[in-house]
Each structure stands twice: as C-alpha cells, then as structure tokens.
Design an enzyme around this catalytic site. Structure first.
Site, short mmCIF file in Angstrom:
data_model
loop_
_atom_site.label_atom_id
_atom_site.label_comp_id
_atom_site.label_asym_id
_atom_site.label_seq_id
_atom_site.Cartn_x
_atom_site.Cartn_y
_atom_site.Cartn_z
N CYS A 94 0.86 -1.18 0.00
CA CYS A 94 0.00 0.00 0.00
C CYS A 94 0.90 1.23 0.00
CB CYS A 94 -0.91 0.01 1.21
SG CYS A 94 -1.78 1.58 1.42
N CYS B 230 0.57 3.39 3.18
CA CYS B 230 1.19 2.73 4.34
C CYS B 230 2.71 2.88 4.27
CB CYS B 230 0.79 1.26 4.41
SG CYS B 230 -0.86 0.97 5.07
N ASP C 13 0.33 16.60 -1.57
CA ASP C 13 0.06 15.78 -2.75
C ASP C 13 1.16 16.01 -3.79
OD1 ASP C 13 -2.81 14.41 -3.96
OD2 ASP C 13 -1.24 14.94 -5.39
N HIS D 99 -4.65 1.22 8.25
CA HIS D 99 -5.03 0.96 6.85
C HIS D 99 -6.51 0.63 6.77
CE1 HIS D 99 -4.62 -0.20 2.63
NE2 HIS D 99 -5.56 -1.07 2.94
N ASN E 213 -12.51 10.69 -2.34
CA ASN E 213 -12.93 9.89 -3.48
C ASN E 213 -13.04 8.44 -3.01
OD1 ASN E 213 -12.76 12.12 -5.27
ND2 ASN E 213 -10.55 11.82 -5.44
N THR F 10 -7.80 6.45 -6.58
CA THR F 10 -6.67 5.77 -7.23
C THR F 10 -5.75 5.09 -6.22
OG1 THR F 10 -5.35 7.80 -7.27
CG2 THR F 10 -6.69 7.32 -9.22
N HIS G 186 -6.18 3.53 0.11
CA HIS G 186 -6.00 3.74 1.56
C HIS G 186 -6.76 5.02 1.84
CE1 HIS G 186 -3.14 3.75 5.26
NE2 HIS G 186 -3.97 4.80 5.40
N HIS H 52 -8.25 8.42 2.47
CA HIS H 52 -7.56 9.71 2.61
C HIS H 52 -8.51 10.83 2.27
CE1 HIS H 52 -6.93 8.29 -1.52
NE2 HIS H 52 -6.96 9.56 -1.89
P1 5GP Z 1 -7.26 9.66 -5.07
O1 5GP Z 1 -7.27 9.80 -6.57
O2 5GP Z 1 -7.09 8.21 -4.67
O3 5GP Z 1 -8.39 10.33 -4.37
O4 5GP Z 1 -5.98 10.46 -4.58
C1 5GP Z 1 -4.68 9.95 -4.62
C2 5GP Z 1 -3.76 11.13 -4.58
O5 5GP Z 1 -2.48 10.66 -4.24
C3 5GP Z 1 -3.63 11.87 -5.92
O6 5GP Z 1 -4.04 13.23 -5.75
C4 5GP Z 1 -2.15 11.74 -6.25
O7 5GP Z 1 -1.62 12.90 -6.84
C5 5GP Z 1 -1.52 11.43 -4.92
N1 5GP Z 1 -0.32 10.62 -4.99
C6 5GP Z 1 -0.16 9.48 -5.71
N2 5GP Z 1 1.07 8.96 -5.50
C7 5GP Z 1 1.68 9.81 -4.62
C8 5GP Z 1 2.99 9.82 -4.01
O8 5GP Z 1 3.83 8.94 -4.23
N3 5GP Z 1 3.28 10.84 -3.17
C9 5GP Z 1 2.37 11.84 -2.90
N4 5GP Z 1 2.77 12.81 -2.07
N5 5GP Z 1 1.14 11.86 -3.45
C10 5GP Z 1 0.80 10.86 -4.30
ZN ZN Z 2 -2.48 1.48 3.52
#
Ligand code: 5GP
Ligand code: ZN
Length: 113
Positions: free
Chosen positions: A4, A7, A30, A46, A86, A94, A97, A99
């Site tokens: 993850c 995690c 982000d 988690h 989301n 995406t 976990h 958030h």
């Molecule tokens: P989701 O699309 O799941 O709501 O948000 C996932 C977020 O994680 C996205 O806004 C993406 O830019 C961010 N993200 C993905 N991989 C990483 C990473 O390795 N480091 C950081 N700081 N953010 C990440």
């Molecule tokens: Zn996790």
C-alpha cells in the site's frame, strides 16, 4: 498493509513532504497539487476506503478531521477550504488507503455539490 503506497509513506519507506503527524493521523503534500495548498490527510490505520468505515474504526475519521482543522489553521486557510474523499472506482479513487484531500489557498471554482 503490504504494497500500500500510503502505508509505505506513513512508515517512511517512501519519502513525502510531511506537514502533520500524531498517533493516529499522517498528512503530507500531494505530489500533483490541484491547488496552492493540496494536502493528503490519512489515518495511520489501513482502511481501504470510505466504504470500509464502520463502528470499530470510525474514530480515526474524527481524528482526521481534527487534524484537518489544525493543518488548515497552520497553512493559513482562514478564508476556507475544501475537503474531498474519493471512494472506489466511480468516485475516482486511485490509492486504496482512505484519505482526505485538503484543498485551499485560492477561491475554488469547480463544484459538484
Ligand atoms: P485519489 O485519486 O485516490 O483520491 O488520490 C490519490 C492522490 O495521491 C492523488 O491526488 C495523487 O496525486 C496522490 N499521490 C499518488 N502517488 C503519490 C505519491 O507517491 N506521493 C504523494 N505525495 N502523493 C501521491
Ligand atoms: Zn495502507
């Protein structure tokens, strides 16, 4: 949880720009910011997504929102901000976990609700 991304970030195995941490919550910037302030607020436990929140684990959601209020103050978001979760494929999640996206630093325009 093995494999993850968040995690691993919480464990320090993958670097991040940390802005807040307590016993239950970790928050970091982000990697692909959608606003001047775009912080991911994550429970250390988690939980895959909002669908998996239940009576046993929901306290960590409250902890996330307590952290959000502190972070927003520290980031100077005195004029307001937006918190987004989301959930699942249709919700555009995406990273599986739970958030919360904390977005601010400008007048946010796109609104669905
Ligand atoms: P989701 O699309 O799941 O709501 O948000 C996932 C977020 O994680 C996205 O806004 C993406 O830019 C961010 N993200 C993905 N991989 C990483 C990473 O390795 N480091 C950081 N700081 N953010 C990440
Ligand atoms: Zn996790």
């Amino acid at each position: 949880m093995d494999n993850c991304l968040f995690c691993k970030i919480i464990a320090g195995e993958i670097p991040s720009t940390k802005v807040y941490e307590d016993d239950d919550v970790f928050a970091f910037r982000d990697i692909n910011p959608q606003a001047p302030v775009h912080i991911l607020v994550v429970p250390k436990q988690h939980i895959c997504c909002a669908r998996a929140v239940n009576a046993e684990n929901s306290a960590c959601v409250a902890k996330c929102f307590e952290a959000i209020a502190k972070i927003a103050k520290a980031e100077g978001l005195d004029n307001g901000y937006r918190v987004i979760n989301n959930c699942g494929e249709d919700g555009g999640q995406t990273v599986m976990h739970l958030h919360f996206h904390l977005l601010g630093g400008l007048k946010l325009s796109e609104k669905m609700v």
